[in-house]
Design a protein around this motif. Structure first.
Motif, PDB file in Angstrom:
ATOM      1  N   ILE A 127       3.517   1.056   4.338  1.00  0.00           N
ATOM      2  CA  ILE A 127       4.262   0.479   5.458  1.00  0.00           C
ATOM      3  C   ILE A 127       5.624   1.155   5.529  1.00  0.00           C
ATOM      4  O   ILE A 127       6.393   1.097   4.560  1.00  0.00           O
ATOM      5  CB  ILE A 127       4.448  -1.039   5.272  1.00  0.00           C
ATOM      6  CG1 ILE A 127       3.080  -1.743   5.257  1.00  0.00           C
ATOM      7  CG2 ILE A 127       5.337  -1.615   6.372  1.00  0.00           C
ATOM      8  CD1 ILE A 127       3.148  -3.173   4.767  1.00  0.00           C
ATOM      9  N   THR A 128       5.916   1.822   6.631  1.00  0.00           N
ATOM     10  CA  THR A 128       7.242   2.432   6.784  1.00  0.00           C
ATOM     11  C   THR A 128       8.169   1.429   7.462  1.00  0.00           C
ATOM     12  O   THR A 128       7.771   0.729   8.391  1.00  0.00           O
ATOM     13  CB  THR A 128       7.174   3.733   7.602  1.00  0.00           C
ATOM     14  OG1 THR A 128       6.518   3.488   8.856  1.00  0.00           O
ATOM     15  CG2 THR A 128       6.399   4.795   6.826  1.00  0.00           C
ATOM     16  N   HIS A 129       9.418   1.364   7.009  1.00  0.00           N
ATOM     17  CA  HIS A 129      10.312   0.270   7.421  1.00  0.00           C
ATOM     18  C   HIS A 129      10.877   0.401   8.820  1.00  0.00           C
ATOM     19  O   HIS A 129      11.470  -0.535   9.351  1.00  0.00           O
ATOM     20  CB  HIS A 129      11.436   0.084   6.398  1.00  0.00           C
ATOM     21  CG  HIS A 129      12.405   1.234   6.315  1.00  0.00           C
ATOM     22  ND1 HIS A 129      13.543   1.160   5.557  1.00  0.00           N
ATOM     23  CD2 HIS A 129      12.413   2.480   6.879  1.00  0.00           C
ATOM     24  CE1 HIS A 129      14.207   2.297   5.639  1.00  0.00           C
ATOM     25  NE2 HIS A 129      13.537   3.114   6.441  1.00  0.00           N
ATOM     26  N   GLY A 130      10.739   1.572   9.452  1.00  0.00           N
ATOM     27  CA  GLY A 130      11.223   1.740  10.816  1.00  0.00           C
ATOM     28  C   GLY A 130      12.738   1.727  10.910  1.00  0.00           C
ATOM     29  O   GLY A 130      13.453   2.023   9.948  1.00  0.00           O
ATOM     30  N   ASP A 131      13.243   1.356  12.077  1.00  0.00           N
ATOM     31  CA  ASP A 131      14.682   1.323  12.331  1.00  0.00           C
ATOM     32  C   ASP A 131      15.301   0.146  11.586  1.00  0.00           C
ATOM     33  O   ASP A 131      14.912  -1.012  11.793  1.00  0.00           O
ATOM     34  CB  ASP A 131      14.926   1.195  13.834  1.00  0.00           C
ATOM     35  CG  ASP A 131      16.372   1.406  14.218  1.00  0.00           C
ATOM     36  OD1 ASP A 131      17.219   0.586  13.807  1.00  0.00           O
ATOM     37  OD2 ASP A 131      16.671   2.390  14.921  1.00  0.00           O
ATOM     38  N   THR A 132      16.262   0.426  10.744  1.00  0.00           N
ATOM     39  CA  THR A 132      16.837  -0.622   9.885  1.00  0.00           C
ATOM     40  C   THR A 132      17.734  -1.587  10.635  1.00  0.00           C
ATOM     41  O   THR A 132      18.145  -2.617  10.074  1.00  0.00           O
ATOM     42  CB  THR A 132      17.634   0.018   8.734  1.00  0.00           C
ATOM     43  OG1 THR A 132      18.564   0.977   9.268  1.00  0.00           O
ATOM     44  CG2 THR A 132      16.698   0.719   7.756  1.00  0.00           C
TER      45      THR A 132
ATOM     46  N   THR B 233       3.136   1.401  10.619  1.00  0.00           N
ATOM     47  CA  THR B 233       4.520   1.809  10.861  1.00  0.00           C
ATOM     48  C   THR B 233       5.279   0.734  11.623  1.00  0.00           C
ATOM     49  O   THR B 233       4.816   0.245  12.650  1.00  0.00           O
ATOM     50  CB  THR B 233       4.575   3.124  11.671  1.00  0.00           C
ATOM     51  OG1 THR B 233       3.873   2.956  12.910  1.00  0.00           O
ATOM     52  CG2 THR B 233       3.935   4.261  10.891  1.00  0.00           C
ATOM     53  N   ALA B 234       6.453   0.361  11.116  1.00  0.00           N
ATOM     54  CA  ALA B 234       7.340  -0.538  11.852  1.00  0.00           C
ATOM     55  C   ALA B 234       8.043   0.267  12.945  1.00  0.00           C
ATOM     56  O   ALA B 234       8.135   1.500  12.867  1.00  0.00           O
ATOM     57  CB  ALA B 234       8.347  -1.175  10.898  1.00  0.00           C
ATOM     58  N   PRO B 235       8.558  -0.387  13.984  1.00  0.00           N
ATOM     59  CA  PRO B 235       9.091   0.328  15.155  1.00  0.00           C
ATOM     60  C   PRO B 235      10.303   1.204  14.842  1.00  0.00           C
ATOM     61  O   PRO B 235      11.134   0.868  14.001  1.00  0.00           O
ATOM     62  CB  PRO B 235       9.474  -0.806  16.114  1.00  0.00           C
ATOM     63  CG  PRO B 235       8.702  -1.988  15.657  1.00  0.00           C
ATOM     64  CD  PRO B 235       8.564  -1.849  14.174  1.00  0.00           C
ATOM     65  N   ILE B 236      10.367   2.321  15.563  1.00  0.00           N
ATOM     66  CA  ILE B 236      11.523   3.213  15.505  1.00  0.00           C
ATOM     67  C   ILE B 236      12.182   3.280  16.877  1.00  0.00           C
ATOM     68  O   ILE B 236      11.587   2.917  17.888  1.00  0.00           O
ATOM     69  CB  ILE B 236      11.129   4.641  15.065  1.00  0.00           C
ATOM     70  CG1 ILE B 236      10.085   5.238  16.035  1.00  0.00           C
ATOM     71  CG2 ILE B 236      10.617   4.659  13.640  1.00  0.00           C
ATOM     72  CD1 ILE B 236       9.762   6.698  15.799  1.00  0.00           C
ATOM     73  N   ASN B 237      13.416   3.757  16.890  1.00  0.00           N
ATOM     74  CA  ASN B 237      14.102   4.072  18.139  1.00  0.00           C
ATOM     75  C   ASN B 237      13.993   5.582  18.325  1.00  0.00           C
ATOM     76  O   ASN B 237      14.518   6.352  17.518  1.00  0.00           O
ATOM     77  CB  ASN B 237      15.569   3.629  18.065  1.00  0.00           C
ATOM     78  CG  ASN B 237      16.346   3.945  19.329  1.00  0.00           C
ATOM     79  OD1 ASN B 237      16.406   5.085  19.771  1.00  0.00           O
ATOM     80  ND2 ASN B 237      16.954   2.929  19.908  1.00  0.00           N
ATOM     81  N   LYS B 238      13.303   5.997  19.374  1.00  0.00           N
ATOM     82  CA  LYS B 238      13.006   7.427  19.537  1.00  0.00           C
ATOM     83  C   LYS B 238      14.261   8.270  19.720  1.00  0.00           C
ATOM     84  O   LYS B 238      14.300   9.430  19.302  1.00  0.00           O
ATOM     85  CB  LYS B 238      12.041   7.611  20.713  1.00  0.00           C
ATOM     86  CG  LYS B 238      10.686   6.968  20.478  1.00  0.00           C
ATOM     87  CD  LYS B 238       9.786   7.097  21.702  1.00  0.00           C
ATOM     88  CE  LYS B 238       8.424   6.476  21.442  1.00  0.00           C
ATOM     89  NZ  LYS B 238       8.487   5.040  21.123  1.00  0.00           N
TER      90      LYS B 238
ATOM     91  N   GLY C  68       7.295  10.543  19.746  1.00  0.00           N
ATOM     92  CA  GLY C  68       7.078   9.299  19.030  1.00  0.00           C
ATOM     93  C   GLY C  68       6.250   9.484  17.777  1.00  0.00           C
ATOM     94  O   GLY C  68       5.946  10.613  17.367  1.00  0.00           O
ATOM     95  N   HIS C  69       5.877   8.347  17.154  1.00  0.00           N
ATOM     96  CA  HIS C  69       5.064   8.361  15.939  1.00  0.00           C
ATOM     97  C   HIS C  69       3.770   9.155  16.114  1.00  0.00           C
ATOM     98  O   HIS C  69       3.373   9.925  15.235  1.00  0.00           O
ATOM     99  CB  HIS C  69       4.673   6.922  15.561  1.00  0.00           C
ATOM    100  CG  HIS C  69       5.661   6.199  14.724  1.00  0.00           C
ATOM    101  ND1 HIS C  69       6.257   5.024  15.129  1.00  0.00           N
ATOM    102  CD2 HIS C  69       6.151   6.457  13.484  1.00  0.00           C
ATOM    103  CE1 HIS C  69       7.068   4.586  14.178  1.00  0.00           C
ATOM    104  NE2 HIS C  69       7.022   5.436  13.175  1.00  0.00           N
TER     105      HIS C  69
ATOM    106  N   VAL D 246      -5.877   6.511   9.004  1.00  0.00           N
ATOM    107  CA  VAL D 246      -5.901   5.291   9.813  1.00  0.00           C
ATOM    108  C   VAL D 246      -4.466   4.806   9.925  1.00  0.00           C
ATOM    109  O   VAL D 246      -3.856   4.422   8.929  1.00  0.00           O
ATOM    110  CB  VAL D 246      -6.786   4.204   9.167  1.00  0.00           C
ATOM    111  CG1 VAL D 246      -6.676   2.895   9.954  1.00  0.00           C
ATOM    112  CG2 VAL D 246      -8.235   4.658   9.096  1.00  0.00           C
ATOM    113  N   ARG D 247      -3.917   4.846  11.143  1.00  0.00           N
ATOM    114  CA  ARG D 247      -2.531   4.410  11.345  1.00  0.00           C
ATOM    115  C   ARG D 247      -2.459   3.381  12.468  1.00  0.00           C
ATOM    116  O   ARG D 247      -3.008   3.591  13.556  1.00  0.00           O
ATOM    117  CB  ARG D 247      -1.642   5.599  11.675  1.00  0.00           C
ATOM    118  CG  ARG D 247      -0.197   5.197  12.027  1.00  0.00           C
ATOM    119  CD  ARG D 247       0.055   5.220  13.522  1.00  0.00           C
ATOM    120  NE  ARG D 247       1.345   4.639  13.887  1.00  0.00           N
ATOM    121  CZ  ARG D 247       1.860   4.717  15.107  1.00  0.00           C
ATOM    122  NH1 ARG D 247       1.222   5.346  16.068  1.00  0.00           N
ATOM    123  NH2 ARG D 247       3.009   4.131  15.377  1.00  0.00           N
ATOM    124  N   THR D 248      -1.806   2.280  12.207  1.00  0.00           N
ATOM    125  CA  THR D 248      -1.574   1.260  13.213  1.00  0.00           C
ATOM    126  C   THR D 248      -0.095   0.884  13.228  1.00  0.00           C
ATOM    127  O   THR D 248       0.656   1.226  12.308  1.00  0.00           O
ATOM    128  CB  THR D 248      -2.398  -0.024  12.940  1.00  0.00           C
ATOM    129  OG1 THR D 248      -1.977  -0.588  11.689  1.00  0.00           O
ATOM    130  CG2 THR D 248      -3.885   0.269  12.901  1.00  0.00           C
TER     131      THR D 248
END
Length: 375
Positions: free
Chosen positions: A10-15, A120-125, A137-138, A294-296
């Motif tokens: 699980i990637t933490h995305g935008d902190t 993956t948790a959300p990122i800000n592009k 994007g991802h 497999v990525r969601t």
């Protein structure tokens, strides 16, 4: 028979967004640890900050490498040294850099076989965009990093609806020239294979949406349906792929016609995602099909407007984990019969006679899967 404990990266995305909130809320329920072994790629300090600010009890084990992850625990893998400044709800380049470091480490670890699926948790592009991340994007980033030449397909899905996109993160002005017969066939073929292998649908039915209003209205509102989309559907039929359409988007979703299909292929981003998110509410999942990994991800963004308020709904994130696990298991079941095919039958002439001896495998020579002791 006890199933393998699936390792979920699980990637933490935008902190500065709601990534840590939905992660912490998801694993506040210990029952999920009976399904998988989570490895959170991020920052223990950032996680602790969010946990304290939001009042969410968290209990994670800090590890320095994925090999040390333990079953029955929430494993927090430190992906960078030092602190990251956290400003809830505020976009910053520092948050983007922290997100990219987690992603890069996750890509490296997947190549080494250290986990099974990725969420993956959300990122800000805009924040993450840099010389090291020059992608929309991802999806495109993961395709380049782990695709091995395969093409990715974005699928937005829940239990009753799957919407795939021919084009993804393109400005509207660039969409028409990107829609070709070849790319529609390519995306529909990937979609068809994913429906069979990832979702266990033997004979999937795919609805193809039009590009123009009212499906072009016989050419009055555009000719792409006649010159590009319909010929693509006809060629797909020759490949034994059941694709139908093109359907005008408003009538297709407004009438509920989507329930008669296993998947819907939209021409561009908002055409597919606007109706999907209206129908999917909080349980939608973004799935990257077509790749070895497999990525969601949840189907929402960083949600800066509610970050730090403790009101983010974790249902979509939790469903992203469940979906990744289900797809991983479906792939194993789909691929298993192909791993040990029967020995090939062959003909062999005996000396100079015309009699033919058939070499047929004996039952004891056919490879068998060893039976495992019952649990």
């Amino acid at each position: 028979m006890e199933e393998k404990m699936i390792r979920v990266a699980i990637t933490h995305g935008d902190t500065n967004g709601i990534g840590y909130e939905v992660i912490l809320k998801t694993f506040a329920e210990p029952e999920i640890l009976e399904l998988c072994t989570p490895i959170i790629y991020g920052s223990p300090k950032a996680a602790a900050y969010h946990s304290k600010a939001l009042g969410i009890d968290s209990n994670f084990s800090i590890i320095s490498k994925a090999e040390d992850a333990q079953n029955g625990r929430v494993n927090m893998l430190t992906t960078f040294d030092g602190d990251v400044k956290i400003e809830m709800g505020q976009p910053s380049k520092e948050a983007g850099e922290a997100a990219l470091k987690a992603l890069d480490r996750a890509m490296t670890d997947y190549r080494s076989g250290l986990y099974d699926v990725l969420v993956t948790a959300p990122i800000n592009k805009n924040n993450i965009h840099s010389e090291a991340f020059n992608f929309p994007g991802h999806t495109e980033y993961i395709e380049t990093s782990l695709g091995d030449g395969k093409k990715a397909l974005m699928i937005l899905m829940n239990d009753s609806l799957r919407v795939a996109l021919v084009t993804t993160h393109l400005p509207i002005r660039d969409v028409p020239k990107a829609i070709t017969k070849e790319v529609i066939i390519e995306k529909a073929t990937i979609f068809h294979e994913s429906l069979r292998r990832d979702f266990n649908i033997q004979k999937p039915r795919i609805a193809v949406l039009s590009l123009n209003p009212h499906a072009g209205d016989g050419g009055v509102l555009g000719s792409e349906e006649q010159t590009i989309i319909t010929p693509a559907i006809e060629e797909l039929a020759d490949k034994d792929i059941q694709a139908f359409g093109p359907y005008a988007t408003d009538g297709f979703f407004g009438s509920g016609a989507y329930i008669r299909f296993d998947g819907v292929l939209a021409m561009y981003h908002d055409q597919g995602l606007a109706p999907f998110k209206t129908l999917a509410l909080e349980n939608g999942v973004n799935y990257t099909a077509g790749l070895p990994i497999v990525r969601t991800s949840p189907d929402h963004g960083t949600a800066y407007d509610i970050a730090g308020k403790g009101v983010a709904d974790e249902q979509s994130f939790r469903q992203a984990i469940y979906t990744a696990i289900d797809i991983y298991r479906n792939r194993i079941r789909y691929d298993e019969p192909l791993e040990n095919p029967l020995p090939k039958l062959y003909h062999e002439k005996r000396d100079d006679s015309e009699k033919v001896r058939f070499a047929v495998p004996r039952a004891k020579d056919i490879p068998r899967k060893k039976e495992e002791p019952k649990s």
